[in-house]
Design a protein around this motif. Sequence first.
Motif, PDB file in Angstrom:
ATOM      1  N   ALA B 236       0.853  -1.192   0.000  1.00  0.00           N
ATOM      2  CA  ALA B 236       0.000   0.000   0.000  1.00  0.00           C
ATOM      3  C   ALA B 236       0.886   1.239   0.000  1.00  0.00           C
ATOM      4  CB  ALA B 236      -0.897  -0.001   1.238  1.00  0.00           C
ATOM      5  N   PHE B 237       0.550   2.183  -0.879  1.00  0.00           N
ATOM      6  CA  PHE B 237       1.284   3.441  -0.952  1.00  0.00           C
ATOM      7  C   PHE B 237       0.290   4.593  -0.933  1.00  0.00           C
ATOM      8  CE2 PHE B 237       3.868   0.313  -3.144  1.00  0.00           C
ATOM      9  CZ  PHE B 237       5.106   0.513  -2.563  1.00  0.00           C
ATOM     10  N   SER B 238       0.776   5.750  -0.526  1.00  0.00           N
ATOM     11  CA  SER B 238      -0.048   6.953  -0.647  1.00  0.00           C
ATOM     12  C   SER B 238      -0.345   7.173  -2.120  1.00  0.00           C
ATOM     13  CB  SER B 238       0.699   8.149  -0.087  1.00  0.00           C
ATOM     14  OG  SER B 238       0.064   9.339  -0.510  1.00  0.00           O
ATOM     15  N   LYS B 239      -1.603   7.537  -2.427  1.00  0.00           N
ATOM     16  CA  LYS B 239      -1.960   7.758  -3.830  1.00  0.00           C
ATOM     17  C   LYS B 239      -1.580   9.159  -4.290  1.00  0.00           C
ATOM     18  CE  LYS B 239      -5.599   6.901  -7.157  1.00  0.00           C
ATOM     19  NZ  LYS B 239      -6.104   5.653  -7.670  1.00  0.00           N
ATOM     20  N   ILE B 240      -1.056   9.978  -3.386  1.00  0.00           N
ATOM     21  CA  ILE B 240      -0.714  11.354  -3.725  1.00  0.00           C
ATOM     22  C   ILE B 240       0.750  11.412  -4.160  1.00  0.00           C
ATOM     23  CG2 ILE B 240      -0.680  13.733  -2.892  1.00  0.00           C
ATOM     24  CD1 ILE B 240      -3.447  12.442  -2.936  1.00  0.00           C
ATOM     25  N   CYS B 241       0.959  11.837  -5.393  1.00  0.00           N
ATOM     26  CA  CYS B 241       2.317  11.895  -5.938  1.00  0.00           C
ATOM     27  C   CYS B 241       3.160  12.872  -5.117  1.00  0.00           C
ATOM     28  CB  CYS B 241       2.266  12.336  -7.396  1.00  0.00           C
ATOM     29  SG  CYS B 241       3.877  12.437  -8.171  1.00  0.00           S
ATOM     30  N   THR B 242       4.404  12.487  -4.851  1.00  0.00           N
ATOM     31  CA  THR B 242       5.275  13.322  -4.028  1.00  0.00           C
ATOM     32  C   THR B 242       5.833  14.514  -4.807  1.00  0.00           C
ATOM     33  OG1 THR B 242       7.108  11.878  -4.573  1.00  0.00           O
ATOM     34  CG2 THR B 242       5.966  11.465  -2.511  1.00  0.00           C
ATOM     35  N   HIS B 243       5.501  14.609  -6.086  1.00  0.00           N
ATOM     36  CA  HIS B 243       5.992  15.750  -6.858  1.00  0.00           C
ATOM     37  C   HIS B 243       5.043  16.930  -6.737  1.00  0.00           C
ATOM     38  CE1 HIS B 243       6.126  17.792 -10.963  1.00  0.00           C
ATOM     39  NE2 HIS B 243       7.079  18.309 -10.254  1.00  0.00           N
TER      40      HIS B 243
END
Lengths: 264, 328
Positions: B236-243
Motif C-alpha cells: 500500500a502506498f499513498s496515492k498522492i504523488c510526491t511531486h
Amino acid sequence: MRRLRLPLVLLLGALAIAGIAHGQPPSGISRPSNETSVSQLELGAELYAGNCASCHGVAGRGIVSNMAHQGTGGIRGRGPSLRGVGAQAADLYLRTGFMPLSNPGERPYRRRVLFSDPEIRALVAYVASLGPGPPIPRVDPAAGSVSEGFQLFTEHCAGCHQSVAEGGYVTDARVPPIKQDTPTQVAEAVRTGPYLMPKFSQRQISDAELNSIVAYVQASKHPDDRGGWGIGHLGPVPEGMIAWAVAGIALVGLCVLIGERVKA
Amino acid sequence: MKRFLVALFGFLTLRRRRKPKPPPPEEPPVLPPPNRGAENAVIVLLLLAGLCGAAFVFFYATSSIPNQTQWLGLSLGVALGLVAAALIVLSRTLLNEEESEEDYPDQEHPAEQEEVGQLVERAGSRFTRKGLLKAAGGAAAVGVGAALMAPAASLGPVTGTNSLYDTPWKRGRRLVDVRGRPLAANEIETGTFYTAFPEHTSRDEIGSPLVLVRLDPRELRLPAARRAWAPGGILAFSKICTHAGCAVALYRKPTFAPIDPRPALVCPCHYSTFDPARGGDVIFGPAGRPLPQLPLEVDAQGNLRAAGNFSGPVGPSWWGVRLWKAQP
C-alpha cells in the motif's frame, strides 16, 4: 560532385530496399492446405503449430528461458504460457492484430489482421482448449448508461487512455487509442489486461458497469464538438498551440495594421 | 600617411585649445520651485503600495476567504502598479530633465556645462521632505518585499515537522474501497491495482487515499525494516504523488515479465514513476522522493488493516498545497 555520386546512389538504393521491406506485411502466415476439410480444433492446432508455437511453445506451455524448445523450429523464441488465458485473451490479441508478432521482443500494437475469421475462431477454440480460462465476455452497451460510463471511465481508464479515449503515454510505452475497438474487444481488454495494461476484475468493475464503460467508449468515437473543431481531442496542449499560432499571428497583423513606422 | 598626419595635427591643436579653460561662473543656476502636490502624490502612492503588499500577506495567510487566488493576484498587481506610478510621478515632475547638448569632444559651452552639473548635484534639494520620502519608500519596499517573500512560508514548517506526518492512518484502521466495503486480502489480485481509503474518516485528507497492488512476494526488494509491511505481497502506498500532488492513477504491469518493463506506479501529470517492489522508489520523472508506503496487516477476518503510519511525509513537495482544504 563525382565523388559524392556513388555513396548517394548506394544510400538511395538502401533506403529504397528498406522502404520496400518496411512496407511488407510481417512474415507470412503458414496455413495447412486442407483448411476446409479438417475440424475446427484440428485447424486451430495446425495454425498454432505453424504460427504461434515458436514463441508460446508446444501446446501453449510458453517459452520463458532462452533455450530452444522442442518443436519450435530451432527459434529461440520467448513468449508467455497460454494455458488458462482462455478464449477471452486469444480473441482480443488475434482480432486486434496484436498477434502474431513478427519478432518476439516486439511490442504488440494494432495492425492488419492476418488470419481469416474462421482461422481466428479455430485458433481461439484451440487456445481455450489448452486449459480452463475465461470465455469471450458478453457485453451490451445498450444496457449501459453513457453518463455513468463517463464517470467510471474517468476513474479507471482515463489516467492512461485520456478522457475521450484518444490514448496517451505511460512510462516506457505508448497507450493506444480505443477508437477502433469493438464493444467486445473493449470488454476483453478490461478483463484481460493486454501488455502493460492492468486487468480489472468483477470486484473492481462489475459487468453492468462494464456495459456503461463500453457505452461511453462508443459515444466517445463521435464526440459532440461544440467548439466546432476538436483538434484531435488531445486537450489543452494543441488548443494552446492553436491559440498561440492563430492569436499570435493575428496580434502581429494588428500591430502592423495600426502601427506607424518611425524613420530613423 | 597623409591622413595620419592630418589627424595628428588636428589632435594636437585640439589639445592645445582645451588647455586654457575659463573659470566657472559664480552665478548659481536657477532651479524650478518645489512642487508640494507631486511630492504628496509620490508619498501617498508609495504608502498605498506598502499597504497592498501587506494585504497580499494577509490574503496569503487567510485561506478561508473565497476567491483567494484572485485576491492574491489583485493585491500584488496593484502594489507593483502603485510603485510604478510613484516612480513615474517622481521622474516626470520632481526630477530635473535638463540636458546639455555638446559636440563631442569639444566643450563649446563650459559655463553651461558647469551650470547643469550644479543643477544635477542640487536636484535632490528640490524635494523638501526627504525623510518622509525615504520613509514612504521604505514602507513600500517592506510591504512589497513581504508580499514577495510570504509564499516561502509554505515551503514547510520552520521548526516542528510533525504536522507533515498527520494522516488518518494508525495501527488497526481498516482499508475500505471507494464504496466503503472492507478490502479482504484474498480479493487483491496481481496484475491490477486498487484504490483504498481509511474506514470511518474523511477521504478529503491528503493522507487518506491509498493505491494498493499485489506482487509476487519473491519479486519484492523492500528495505530490511519493511520486510513485514507487505503480507502476501500486498503493498500500500499513498496515492498522492510526491511531486505535485496528483493522484497516482496509472499502473503498468508486465504481461510477460522477461521482456516487458517491470511493474510501476505512474502519475499521469508529469510521469513520475515509482517502483512498488522497491518500496515506492522513484525510477523516472520529476518526483524528488519515494511514494510513502503504509505498513499492512491482515486481521482475523482476513481484512486488510494498517499496521502503522506511512514511511514518510505524505503529499507533494510543493508550496501552498498543505494550506489548502478540500472543498466538499
